[in-house]
Structure formats: C-alpha cells, structure tokens
Design a protein around this motif. Structure first.
Motif, PDB file in Angstrom:
ATOM      1  N   ASP A 168     -17.102   6.402  -0.216  1.00 16.27           N
ATOM      2  CA  ASP A 168     -16.908   5.296  -1.156  1.00 16.27           C
ATOM      3  C   ASP A 168     -15.420   5.022  -1.396  1.00 16.27           C
ATOM      4  O   ASP A 168     -15.006   3.869  -1.521  1.00 16.27           O
ATOM      5  CB  ASP A 168     -17.598   5.624  -2.492  1.00 16.27           C
ATOM      6  CG  ASP A 168     -19.106   5.619  -2.377  1.00 16.27           C
ATOM      7  OD1 ASP A 168     -19.628   5.016  -1.416  1.00 16.27           O
ATOM      8  OD2 ASP A 168     -19.773   6.206  -3.245  1.00 16.27           O
ATOM      9  N   ASP A 169     -14.622   6.094  -1.443  1.00 17.18           N
ATOM     10  CA  ASP A 169     -13.171   5.922  -1.638  1.00 17.18           C
ATOM     11  C   ASP A 169     -12.548   5.176  -0.467  1.00 17.18           C
ATOM     12  O   ASP A 169     -11.702   4.293  -0.659  1.00 17.18           O
ATOM     13  CB  ASP A 169     -12.496   7.283  -1.806  1.00 17.18           C
ATOM     14  CG  ASP A 169     -12.847   7.947  -3.127  1.00 17.18           C
ATOM     15  OD1 ASP A 169     -13.293   7.231  -4.049  1.00 17.18           O
ATOM     16  OD2 ASP A 169     -12.681   9.174  -3.239  1.00 17.18           O
ATOM     17  N   PHE A 170     -12.965   5.540   0.744  1.00 16.49           N
ATOM     18  CA  PHE A 170     -12.440   4.848   1.916  1.00 16.49           C
ATOM     19  C   PHE A 170     -12.837   3.377   1.901  1.00 16.49           C
ATOM     20  O   PHE A 170     -12.024   2.495   2.209  1.00 16.49           O
ATOM     21  CB  PHE A 170     -12.964   5.507   3.191  1.00 16.49           C
ATOM     22  CG  PHE A 170     -12.120   6.663   3.659  1.00 16.49           C
ATOM     23  CD1 PHE A 170     -11.160   7.218   2.833  1.00 16.49           C
ATOM     24  CD2 PHE A 170     -12.281   7.195   4.922  1.00 16.49           C
ATOM     25  CE1 PHE A 170     -10.381   8.285   3.243  1.00 16.49           C
ATOM     26  CE2 PHE A 170     -11.503   8.251   5.360  1.00 16.49           C
ATOM     27  CZ  PHE A 170     -10.554   8.801   4.514  1.00 16.49           C
ATOM     28  N   GLU A 173     -10.684   1.362  -0.434  1.00 18.82           N
ATOM     29  CA  GLU A 173      -9.362   1.100   0.143  1.00 18.82           C
ATOM     30  C   GLU A 173      -9.441   0.022   1.218  1.00 18.82           C
ATOM     31  O   GLU A 173      -8.575  -0.868   1.296  1.00 18.82           O
ATOM     32  CB  GLU A 173      -8.788   2.386   0.756  1.00 18.82           C
ATOM     33  CG  GLU A 173      -8.302   3.399  -0.261  1.00 18.82           C
ATOM     34  CD  GLU A 173      -7.446   4.477   0.377  1.00 18.82           C
ATOM     35  OE1 GLU A 173      -6.400   4.130   0.960  1.00 18.82           O
ATOM     36  OE2 GLU A 173      -7.836   5.659   0.296  1.00 18.82           O
ATOM     37  N   MET A 174     -10.473   0.082   2.047  1.00 16.65           N
ATOM     38  CA  MET A 174     -10.625  -0.884   3.127  1.00 16.65           C
ATOM     39  C   MET A 174     -10.897  -2.280   2.579  1.00 16.65           C
ATOM     40  O   MET A 174     -10.342  -3.268   3.057  1.00 16.65           O
ATOM     41  CB  MET A 174     -11.751  -0.425   4.071  1.00 16.65           C
ATOM     42  CG  MET A 174     -11.403   0.849   4.831  1.00 16.65           C
ATOM     43  SD  MET A 174     -12.850   1.720   5.509  1.00 16.65           S
ATOM     44  CE  MET A 174     -13.391   0.569   6.757  1.00 16.65           C
ATOM     45  N   LYS A 175     -11.739  -2.366   1.540  1.00 16.37           N
ATOM     46  CA  LYS A 175     -12.051  -3.669   0.947  1.00 16.37           C
ATOM     47  C   LYS A 175     -10.843  -4.282   0.251  1.00 16.37           C
ATOM     48  O   LYS A 175     -10.735  -5.502   0.121  1.00 16.37           O
ATOM     49  CB  LYS A 175     -13.216  -3.525  -0.034  1.00 16.37           C
ATOM     50  CG  LYS A 175     -14.544  -3.242   0.642  1.00 16.37           C
ATOM     51  CD  LYS A 175     -15.633  -2.903  -0.353  1.00 16.37           C
ATOM     52  CE  LYS A 175     -16.071  -4.103  -1.135  1.00 16.37           C
ATOM     53  NZ  LYS A 175     -17.287  -3.843  -1.939  1.00 16.37           N
ATOM     54  N   ALA A 176      -9.928  -3.425  -0.172  1.00 16.65           N
ATOM     55  CA  ALA A 176      -8.698  -3.909  -0.798  1.00 16.65           C
ATOM     56  C   ALA A 176      -7.663  -4.335   0.238  1.00 16.65           C
ATOM     57  O   ALA A 176      -6.575  -4.788  -0.121  1.00 16.65           O
ATOM     58  CB  ALA A 176      -8.120  -2.831  -1.697  1.00 16.65           C
ATOM     59  N   GLY A 177      -8.005  -4.192   1.518  1.00 18.01           N
ATOM     60  CA  GLY A 177      -7.086  -4.598   2.573  1.00 18.01           C
ATOM     61  C   GLY A 177      -6.031  -3.568   2.902  1.00 18.01           C
ATOM     62  O   GLY A 177      -5.034  -3.883   3.559  1.00 18.01           O
ATOM     63  N   HIS A 178      -6.233  -2.322   2.450  1.00 13.25           N
ATOM     64  CA  HIS A 178      -5.253  -1.269   2.695  1.00 13.25           C
ATOM     65  C   HIS A 178      -5.491  -0.620   4.059  1.00 13.25           C
ATOM     66  O   HIS A 178      -6.633  -0.473   4.496  1.00 13.25           O
ATOM     67  CB  HIS A 178      -5.322  -0.197   1.617  1.00 13.25           C
ATOM     68  CG  HIS A 178      -5.016  -0.699   0.252  1.00 13.25           C
ATOM     69  ND1 HIS A 178      -5.407  -0.047  -0.895  1.00 13.25           N
ATOM     70  CD2 HIS A 178      -4.349  -1.809  -0.165  1.00 13.25           C
ATOM     71  CE1 HIS A 178      -4.991  -0.724  -1.952  1.00 13.25           C
ATOM     72  NE2 HIS A 178      -4.348  -1.800  -1.527  1.00 13.25           N
ATOM     73  N   ILE A 179      -4.408  -0.228   4.704  1.00 13.00           N
ATOM     74  CA  ILE A 179      -4.506   0.592   5.905  1.00 13.00           C
ATOM     75  C   ILE A 179      -4.665   2.044   5.472  1.00 13.00           C
ATOM     76  O   ILE A 179      -3.915   2.543   4.631  1.00 13.00           O
ATOM     77  CB  ILE A 179      -3.244   0.455   6.778  1.00 13.00           C
ATOM     78  CG1 ILE A 179      -3.040  -1.005   7.212  1.00 13.00           C
ATOM     79  CG2 ILE A 179      -3.328   1.368   7.991  1.00 13.00           C
ATOM     80  CD1 ILE A 179      -4.100  -1.533   8.136  1.00 13.00           C
TER      81      ILE A 179
END
Length: 262
Positions: A168-170, A173-179
C-alpha cells in the motif's frame, strides 16, 4: 579556485597540487606529491593529451567526469581540471532521450515499442533487468508486457495480483507520481522486512516509475540491479521523463491498431 591544478615536473612527477585538486580527487596533497600523471589520475591521460591546451573528458572509477586542460611550463606540465559530472550526465541523458524518442516514433506496434525501449534502456542504465507492466489498479491486477530478466522472469501476459508485488505504501508513492528508488532491498526501510522476496529474481536494488491517469496507476516501468546500487539523481529524473514519453506512444499505436482492425 574551483579548478583543480596539478603541476608535473620535467621528471614527470607531481610537484604541486592545489586544494581544489585534492578535493576533486579525494586525495591528500601528500598522496599526490611525487606521483606520475598515470598514478595521480584514475585513468591515464598521457596518451590522450598529445597537444597543449586540448580539452578532453575522462571518468574515474567513481563515475565522475572532468573537463581537462594541459599547459606547458618551463618547469614541466600543468594540468587544470573541473568537475562537470552533473553537466555531462545531463548531456548524455538528453541525447539518449532524443535517440529513443526518435526510434519509437517510427514504430507501429506496442510489442516493437516495448522491445526497443527495453533493450536500449537496459543497456543505457547498465541494469541487470527491466520490466514493463500494464496495471488495473481498481481490479488489483497487472500484466507484465515486457521482462528482460533471463534468470527468473515474471510471467509475461499472465494476469497477476497487484497486491502480491506492491505494498500500500508503494502504491501511494506511485499514485503521487513519485519515483521509487531502492538502493539496497536489505537495508531500505521500505523493503528490509522481506528481502528474501527479491532473491529469486536476483534483485538487490530497483527503481520504479509509474504513469497515473485519473488518480489510478495504469503503467509501470521497473529496472533492477543484481547488486546494491546508489541511484543518481539524474537517473531518477531520466526515469520520470521516460515514463512520460513511453506510455503516450504505447497508447497511440494501440489506438491506431484498434482503428485498423475495426
């Protein structure tokens, strides 16, 4: 001075090095004095610098790049150099993006695009493997559409549960556009609790980039190293640019393919 300055005598040995040279080479002045050019610089430039004043670049074992100049003096030869690592990597990354974009712009199928992207990107980043996946986050599913891992690949074209591979944490981060950049799966707090999960795929470091549409992840690119690796900031920026360019091209050729079939 920001330029490193080293003076070599007529006998070829270092007679003087300024503070900038010691800092750029991560060596004390005592470690430089009395050494030859080949001993001082990680990569010998004696054969490269044939003419006085010629500019050149060289990379050290740590991946640093320098702009180099040589000058003849009555006492021997003087070398000045400046760390241009960030600028050099930016130039290389820009050229890579331009070449890759030009290559996939002329392709007419998703398979061709993925193969071209996978082969060229894996080679440029020097990673052990690269994976691309289409994601249906709402259905908790994803499908690997490209995987270069020859040792233990994730099944291509087989629908798999997203939650089995992404926490869920990953996902947040991915949905926020973070690498997501993990330098070592055994020590990073996000993966240290389950490093054994990466062992079958020979993954010790990885980076994930995702394309998000309507706040849902729909495409992911992951690249992996078989040993711990410190991801550079320019590599992370390049990954962000890659995902922004590749997914629209995939959607374009899919739409054209559908139109042709209809």
């Amino acid at each position: 001075m920001t330029d490193g300055i080293i003076l070599f005598g007529l006998d070829g040995q270092c007679q003087y090095a300024n503070e900038a040279a010691c800092r750029l080479l991560s060596l004390a002045q005592d470690d430089l004095l009395g050494k030859t050019m080949a001993q001082v610089l990680p990569q010998s430039i004696a054969d490269i610098q044939k003419s006085v004043g010629q500019n050149d670049y060289f990379s050290t074992a740590t991946g640093r790049w320098y702009q180099l100049r040589t000058f003849a003096t009555p006492q021997g030869r003087c070398i000045s150099f400046l760390d241009i690592t960030e600028r050099k990597y930016q130039q290389l990354n820009t050229a890579f993006l331009a070449d890759l974009t030009n290559a996939i712009n002329h392709l007419s199928s998703p398979e061709e695009i993925l193969q071209t992207v996978g082969t060229q990107t894996k080679q440029y980043f020097s990673v052990s493997s690269l994976t691309c996946a289409m994601v249906n986050e709402a259905a908790n599913k994803f499908t690997v559409v490209y995987d270069s891992n020859e040792q233990n690949p994730i099944s291509v074209s087989k629908i798999q549960r997203l939650s089995d591979f992404a926490s869920d944490d990953f996902l947040r981060e991915m949905k926020a556009g973070h690498i997501i950049a993990i330098n070592n799966v055994a020590t990073d707090p996000r993966t240290a609790a389950y490093p054994e999960d990466f062992a079958p795929h020979r993954v010790r470091a990885f980076m994930l980039a995702s394309h998000v549409d309507n706040e849902q992840v729909d495409f992911v690119i992951g690249m992996q190293h078989s040993e711990p690796y410190q991801w550079r900031s320019d590599e992370i920026d390049l990954m962000q640019e890659l995902i922004a360019r590749i997914y629209p091209q995939l959607e374009r050729v899919r739409a054209e393919q559908t139109l042709r079939e209809s």
